[in-house]
Design a protein around this motif. Sequence first.
Motif, PDB file in Angstrom:
ATOM      1  N   PRO A  85     -10.717 -25.644 -32.935  1.00 45.87           N
ATOM      2  CA  PRO A  85      -9.642 -25.313 -33.482  1.00 45.87           C
ATOM      3  C   PRO A  85      -8.185 -25.843 -32.900  1.00 45.87           C
ATOM      4  O   PRO A  85      -7.050 -26.144 -33.835  1.00 45.87           O
ATOM      5  CB  PRO A  85      -9.541 -23.653 -33.423  1.00 45.87           C
ATOM      6  CG  PRO A  85     -10.916 -23.333 -33.273  1.00 45.87           C
ATOM      7  CD  PRO A  85     -11.602 -24.784 -32.590  1.00 45.87           C
ATOM      8  N   ARG A 136      -4.867 -19.543 -39.946  1.00 40.51           N
ATOM      9  CA  ARG A 136      -5.606 -20.473 -39.434  1.00 40.51           C
ATOM     10  C   ARG A 136      -5.155 -21.212 -38.380  1.00 40.51           C
ATOM     11  O   ARG A 136      -5.953 -21.654 -37.380  1.00 40.51           O
ATOM     12  CB  ARG A 136      -6.276 -21.284 -40.664  1.00 40.51           C
ATOM     13  CG  ARG A 136      -7.149 -22.545 -40.287  1.00 40.51           C
ATOM     14  CD  ARG A 136      -8.392 -21.988 -39.706  1.00 40.51           C
ATOM     15  NE  ARG A 136      -9.385 -22.879 -39.440  1.00 40.51           N
ATOM     16  CZ  ARG A 136      -9.778 -23.611 -38.558  1.00 40.51           C
ATOM     17  NH1 ARG A 136      -8.607 -23.607 -37.527  1.00 40.51           N
ATOM     18  NH2 ARG A 136     -10.480 -24.594 -38.456  1.00 40.51           N
ATOM     19  N   ILE A 145     -11.471 -18.457 -38.400  1.00 37.64           N
ATOM     20  CA  ILE A 145     -11.515 -19.971 -37.973  1.00 37.64           C
ATOM     21  C   ILE A 145     -12.883 -20.401 -38.687  1.00 37.64           C
ATOM     22  O   ILE A 145     -13.288 -21.616 -38.679  1.00 37.64           O
ATOM     23  CB  ILE A 145     -11.648 -20.112 -36.556  1.00 37.64           C
ATOM     24  CG1 ILE A 145     -12.728 -19.339 -35.827  1.00 37.64           C
ATOM     25  CG2 ILE A 145     -10.372 -19.627 -35.784  1.00 37.64           C
ATOM     26  CD1 ILE A 145     -13.168 -19.404 -34.468  1.00 37.64           C
ATOM     27  N   ARG A 146     -13.477 -19.526 -39.500  1.00 35.01           N
ATOM     28  CA  ARG A 146     -14.818 -19.867 -40.019  1.00 35.01           C
ATOM     29  C   ARG A 146     -14.476 -19.983 -41.666  1.00 35.01           C
ATOM     30  O   ARG A 146     -15.232 -20.441 -42.291  1.00 35.01           O
ATOM     31  CB  ARG A 146     -15.786 -18.996 -40.092  1.00 35.01           C
ATOM     32  CG  ARG A 146     -16.434 -18.978 -38.635  1.00 35.01           C
ATOM     33  CD  ARG A 146     -17.794 -18.065 -38.418  1.00 35.01           C
ATOM     34  NE  ARG A 146     -17.659 -16.761 -38.173  1.00 35.01           N
ATOM     35  CZ  ARG A 146     -17.200 -16.184 -37.096  1.00 35.01           C
ATOM     36  NH1 ARG A 146     -16.940 -16.893 -35.998  1.00 35.01           N
ATOM     37  NH2 ARG A 146     -16.599 -15.131 -36.779  1.00 35.01           N
ATOM     38  N   TRP A 202     -15.428 -25.308 -42.141  1.00 41.43           N
ATOM     39  CA  TRP A 202     -14.953 -25.561 -40.634  1.00 41.43           C
ATOM     40  C   TRP A 202     -16.593 -25.494 -39.895  1.00 41.43           C
ATOM     41  O   TRP A 202     -17.087 -24.480 -40.231  1.00 41.43           O
ATOM     42  CB  TRP A 202     -14.196 -24.619 -40.002  1.00 41.43           C
ATOM     43  CG  TRP A 202     -12.839 -24.512 -40.849  1.00 41.43           C
ATOM     44  CD1 TRP A 202     -12.432 -23.515 -41.729  1.00 41.43           C
ATOM     45  CD2 TRP A 202     -11.979 -25.385 -40.617  1.00 41.43           C
ATOM     46  NE1 TRP A 202     -11.358 -23.772 -42.399  1.00 41.43           N
ATOM     47  CE2 TRP A 202     -10.746 -25.074 -41.734  1.00 41.43           C
ATOM     48  CE3 TRP A 202     -11.419 -26.435 -39.864  1.00 41.43           C
ATOM     49  CZ2 TRP A 202      -9.774 -25.678 -41.870  1.00 41.43           C
ATOM     50  CZ3 TRP A 202     -10.219 -27.262 -40.192  1.00 41.43           C
ATOM     51  CH2 TRP A 202      -9.275 -26.758 -41.119  1.00 41.43           C
ATOM     52  N   GLU A 210     -16.810 -23.481 -31.462  1.00 42.39           N
ATOM     53  CA  GLU A 210     -16.043 -22.310 -31.409  1.00 42.39           C
ATOM     54  C   GLU A 210     -15.994 -21.320 -32.889  1.00 42.39           C
ATOM     55  O   GLU A 210     -15.599 -20.329 -32.840  1.00 42.39           O
ATOM     56  CB  GLU A 210     -14.537 -23.037 -31.225  1.00 42.39           C
ATOM     57  CG  GLU A 210     -14.201 -23.528 -29.975  1.00 42.39           C
ATOM     58  CD  GLU A 210     -14.716 -24.961 -29.855  1.00 42.39           C
ATOM     59  OE1 GLU A 210     -14.889 -25.302 -28.622  1.00 42.39           O
ATOM     60  OE2 GLU A 210     -15.200 -25.483 -30.825  1.00 42.39           O
ATOM     61  N   THR A 211     -16.775 -21.756 -33.871  1.00 41.49           N
ATOM     62  CA  THR A 211     -16.741 -21.161 -35.115  1.00 41.49           C
ATOM     63  C   THR A 211     -18.018 -20.576 -35.338  1.00 41.49           C
ATOM     64  O   THR A 211     -18.290 -20.023 -36.305  1.00 41.49           O
ATOM     65  CB  THR A 211     -16.545 -22.028 -36.506  1.00 41.49           C
ATOM     66  OG1 THR A 211     -17.777 -23.079 -36.552  1.00 41.49           O
ATOM     67  CG2 THR A 211     -15.034 -22.877 -36.289  1.00 41.49           C
ATOM     68  N   SER A 228     -23.179 -23.475 -36.534  1.00 38.34           N
ATOM     69  CA  SER A 228     -22.133 -23.580 -37.206  1.00 38.34           C
ATOM     70  C   SER A 228     -22.006 -24.702 -38.278  1.00 38.34           C
ATOM     71  O   SER A 228     -21.815 -24.583 -39.367  1.00 38.34           O
ATOM     72  CB  SER A 228     -20.973 -23.573 -36.432  1.00 38.34           C
ATOM     73  OG  SER A 228     -20.789 -25.011 -35.905  1.00 38.34           O
TER      74      SER A 228
END
Length: 171
Positions: free
Chosen positions: A21, A37, A130-131, A139, A143-144, A158
């Motif tokens: 991100p 976002r 974030i997803r 995305w 991190e997601t 992810s």
Amino acid sequence: MHVDFDGDQLAAQRVIVAIPPTLAGRLRYEPALPGSRDGAGVWTQYGAALAEPCGRIHWAGAETSDVWNGYMDGAVRSGHRAAAEVLAQLGRAARPLDYVDEDWVADEWAQGGYAAHMAPGVMTAYGDIIREPFGRIHWAGTETATESMGYFEGALQSGVRAAHEVIRAGG
């Protein structure tokens, strides 16, 4: 949708952005990302990981592999130590054919680590955001992940999730 890079342009129906991100926020989007976002990237940062005399050493392949991969978390200095120091730490197990190290802190697209750390409260505030796809942008990246966040397994999970989103959306 068009993706511009290095003076070239690609056309796509959908795009999966698979960078952290904080780095995804460095890209230019038209229309711009919503503030919610973009906020996730602002509160996401990296530690410093230098591949030098290692706090932890991990196999980079199957148990029968001769490839070793080492990380030193929380490094406060930059630069590389001599290969001899790393090999000395490995002891008798080391019979190298090659040696490669990387100062992730100096890499503008890595910024110090292999996974981002989020400030307290960020996952609570931005975890789902974030997803969430933004238009035709999806995305991915560790991190997601909804499982194993920060690990390779999370990155894979992810990527599969984002691919399924694209398939469900019709390409």
